[in-house]
Design a protein around this motif. Sequence first.
Motif, PDB file in Angstrom:
ATOM      1  N   LYS A  85     -20.901   7.271  18.117  1.00  0.00           N
ATOM      2  CA  LYS A  85     -20.296   8.563  17.791  1.00  0.00           C
ATOM      3  C   LYS A  85     -21.380   9.415  17.129  1.00  0.00           C
ATOM      4  O   LYS A  85     -21.934   9.025  16.095  1.00  0.00           O
ATOM      5  CB  LYS A  85     -19.137   8.353  16.827  1.00  0.00           C
ATOM      6  CG  LYS A  85     -18.505   9.646  16.352  1.00  0.00           C
ATOM      7  CD  LYS A  85     -17.292   9.352  15.478  1.00  0.00           C
ATOM      8  CE  LYS A  85     -16.655  10.637  14.969  1.00  0.00           C
ATOM      9  NZ  LYS A  85     -17.305  11.163  13.768  1.00  0.00           N
ATOM     10  N   ILE A  86     -21.669  10.557  17.753  1.00  0.00           N
ATOM     11  CA  ILE A  86     -22.714  11.415  17.191  1.00  0.00           C
ATOM     12  C   ILE A  86     -22.084  12.730  16.775  1.00  0.00           C
ATOM     13  O   ILE A  86     -21.378  13.368  17.547  1.00  0.00           O
ATOM     14  CB  ILE A  86     -23.826  11.649  18.234  1.00  0.00           C
ATOM     15  CG1 ILE A  86     -24.651  10.371  18.322  1.00  0.00           C
ATOM     16  CG2 ILE A  86     -24.715  12.818  17.838  1.00  0.00           C
ATOM     17  CD1 ILE A  86     -25.533  10.279  19.484  1.00  0.00           C
TER      18      ILE A  86
ATOM     19  N   LEU B 157     -38.778  11.464  16.459  1.00  0.00           N
ATOM     20  CA  LEU B 157     -38.745  11.410  14.978  1.00  0.00           C
ATOM     21  C   LEU B 157     -37.424  10.802  14.517  1.00  0.00           C
ATOM     22  O   LEU B 157     -37.386   9.965  13.618  1.00  0.00           O
ATOM     23  CB  LEU B 157     -38.860  12.816  14.384  1.00  0.00           C
ATOM     24  CG  LEU B 157     -40.193  13.546  14.472  1.00  0.00           C
ATOM     25  CD1 LEU B 157     -40.060  14.929  13.841  1.00  0.00           C
ATOM     26  CD2 LEU B 157     -41.284  12.779  13.751  1.00  0.00           C
ATOM     27  N   ILE B 158     -36.342  11.254  15.168  1.00  0.00           N
ATOM     28  CA  ILE B 158     -35.011  10.759  14.769  1.00  0.00           C
ATOM     29  C   ILE B 158     -34.900   9.269  15.095  1.00  0.00           C
ATOM     30  O   ILE B 158     -34.412   8.481  14.282  1.00  0.00           O
ATOM     31  CB  ILE B 158     -33.911  11.576  15.481  1.00  0.00           C
ATOM     32  CG1 ILE B 158     -33.951  13.023  14.980  1.00  0.00           C
ATOM     33  CG2 ILE B 158     -32.533  10.964  15.247  1.00  0.00           C
ATOM     34  CD1 ILE B 158     -32.995  13.963  15.665  1.00  0.00           C
TER      35      ILE B 158
ATOM     36  N   LEU C 246     -25.648   8.469  12.172  1.00  0.00           N
ATOM     37  CA  LEU C 246     -25.518   9.214  13.429  1.00  0.00           C
ATOM     38  C   LEU C 246     -24.250  10.069  13.439  1.00  0.00           C
ATOM     39  O   LEU C 246     -24.181  11.080  14.147  1.00  0.00           O
ATOM     40  CB  LEU C 246     -25.519   8.261  14.624  1.00  0.00           C
ATOM     41  CG  LEU C 246     -26.887   7.661  14.972  1.00  0.00           C
ATOM     42  CD1 LEU C 246     -26.746   6.538  15.978  1.00  0.00           C
ATOM     43  CD2 LEU C 246     -27.835   8.720  15.516  1.00  0.00           C
ATOM     44  N   GLY C 247     -23.258   9.672  12.662  1.00  0.00           N
ATOM     45  CA  GLY C 247     -22.032  10.470  12.588  1.00  0.00           C
ATOM     46  C   GLY C 247     -22.141  11.599  11.573  1.00  0.00           C
ATOM     47  O   GLY C 247     -21.223  12.401  11.423  1.00  0.00           O
TER      48      GLY C 247
ATOM     49  N   ALA D  84     -22.967  13.073   0.941  1.00  0.00           N
ATOM     50  CA  ALA D  84     -23.852  12.281   0.075  1.00  0.00           C
ATOM     51  C   ALA D  84     -24.708  11.344   0.928  1.00  0.00           C
ATOM     52  O   ALA D  84     -25.774  10.914   0.513  1.00  0.00           O
ATOM     53  CB  ALA D  84     -23.038  11.487  -0.920  1.00  0.00           C
ATOM     54  N   SER D  85     -24.211  11.000   2.129  1.00  0.00           N
ATOM     55  CA  SER D  85     -25.003  10.192   3.061  1.00  0.00           C
ATOM     56  C   SER D  85     -25.129  10.969   4.357  1.00  0.00           C
ATOM     57  O   SER D  85     -24.120  11.442   4.889  1.00  0.00           O
ATOM     58  CB  SER D  85     -24.315   8.863   3.353  1.00  0.00           C
ATOM     59  OG  SER D  85     -24.126   8.150   2.149  1.00  0.00           O
ATOM     60  N   ALA D  86     -26.351  11.116   4.843  1.00  0.00           N
ATOM     61  CA  ALA D  86     -26.560  11.894   6.075  1.00  0.00           C
ATOM     62  C   ALA D  86     -27.965  11.641   6.600  1.00  0.00           C
ATOM     63  O   ALA D  86     -28.828  11.131   5.881  1.00  0.00           O
ATOM     64  CB  ALA D  86     -26.383  13.379   5.793  1.00  0.00           C
TER      65      ALA D  86
END
Length: 470
Positions: A418-419, A370-371, A387-388, A197-199
């Motif tokens: 943490k990616i 862009l990111i 980022l996770g 739901a979050s990204a």
Amino acid sequence: MSSQHPLPNTQQPLDVYGGDEVSALVLDAGYCHTRAGFAGEDVPKSVLPSFYGSIKTGEGDAAVYRDVFGDECLVPRADFEIKNYMSRTESIVEDWDAATKMWEHILIKRLQPEKPTPPSKNGLNDPVQDGEGDVAMDDVEDQEKPLAENPLLMTEAPWNAGKAREKAIEIAMENWGCPAFWMTRTPVCAAFAAGKASALVVDVGGANTSVAAIHDGMILKRSIQRSPVGGLWLSGQIRSMWESNDLKNDIIPSFMVENKTAVDAGAAAQAKLRKYPYEISQSFRAYEEERLVTEFKESVVEVWRGPGRYSNPGNEDIVRSQPGRVFEMPNGANQMWREQRFRVSEGMWDETAAFSGGEGVTKAQTIPELIKAAISNVDVDLRPNLLGNIVVTGGTSLLNGFSDRLNNELMAMYPGMKIKLHAAGLTTERKFGAWVGGSILASLGTFHQMWISRKEYEENGAGIVEKRCK
């Protein structure tokens, strides 16, 4: 289910579309392809190119144009142009008449069974009045609209204008008689397809690349970034590379080749070209060339995985020592591609490495930038979570080594954070990410209270879509 989530008393329960019986349709339109299918399925039933053919009959003022849709219609013919109903720079609908026809073709012709005319209307049992036995056309209005039983969920680009959204609900309700409608943005769907739901959604599509942050199923407007560095831009880079190659590669699509003789790698092609008794239009030739470049892109091009940039000293020698890939053109010319196949995609990451012949690229348009811009436009507290949860989607992200490179770039840009990348392993899921998310959304039992019903549309007009679909 309904006892856990009671509906507000003011709203009539829309149980007609409750549970799993809902035969909702999901439509996801893009610049390169338009996808449609039934909610609850894992891949779209029908995927058509968004390019369509326009056949001209007659000359001068009497010229009549007929549009044809689908791969099987895009073949060489006289007076035949290839057009697209989307805008390339924006990936939003430009030509609404063509869009309506294309969507009707894909949703009604391809997905709905032919319905017989009811006996009372087909005129076979009527007493013959005018001697011809023709059906009176007065009652055509009373006939059932084609999608009267199917709610429709449509996706849109995050930067789509309000007017375009109103036009879409108008077509669905007025022309097709849909009982319910919903419009959602592609990055939100891609995140749902990945179960989040979050990204932070990185969508590398055909016409452009977009990055958007999603928080609790809502898109954060300030974070939306887009750039033309997508599949078609990469095709431009490939053309530039072919032109600057020692062996100048003429792009001759397969429809022009009658027969060919096998030749050694690097030798000149020996092929007999086909002659057509009519002129082939520029737009058809360009479409076929693009298909050839796409094949090269899918089978040869690779992304330098890193660490560091491809232009760093020593990297080219490493690549030269590795086995290359052979590609044969439709006219029989073939050669081994080694270091060039990495160079051609490097402009996505490092603007200085882009070929000058194609469309230039600025630093701000590269994927890492862009990111960075998207992340810096959201609240500091949300950044670690985004980022996770990075969702990679879109057909061009399927380039070999793309995810590895993205991971390396992000780790260098955000050391200590943490990616985690979520890139679906199945090619279909990556190509149809937004469609799959839409399919999941429309088939949820709890989603039936979200639809904009026909009654609401009739009470409030097309403006309802702006109020409801945030």
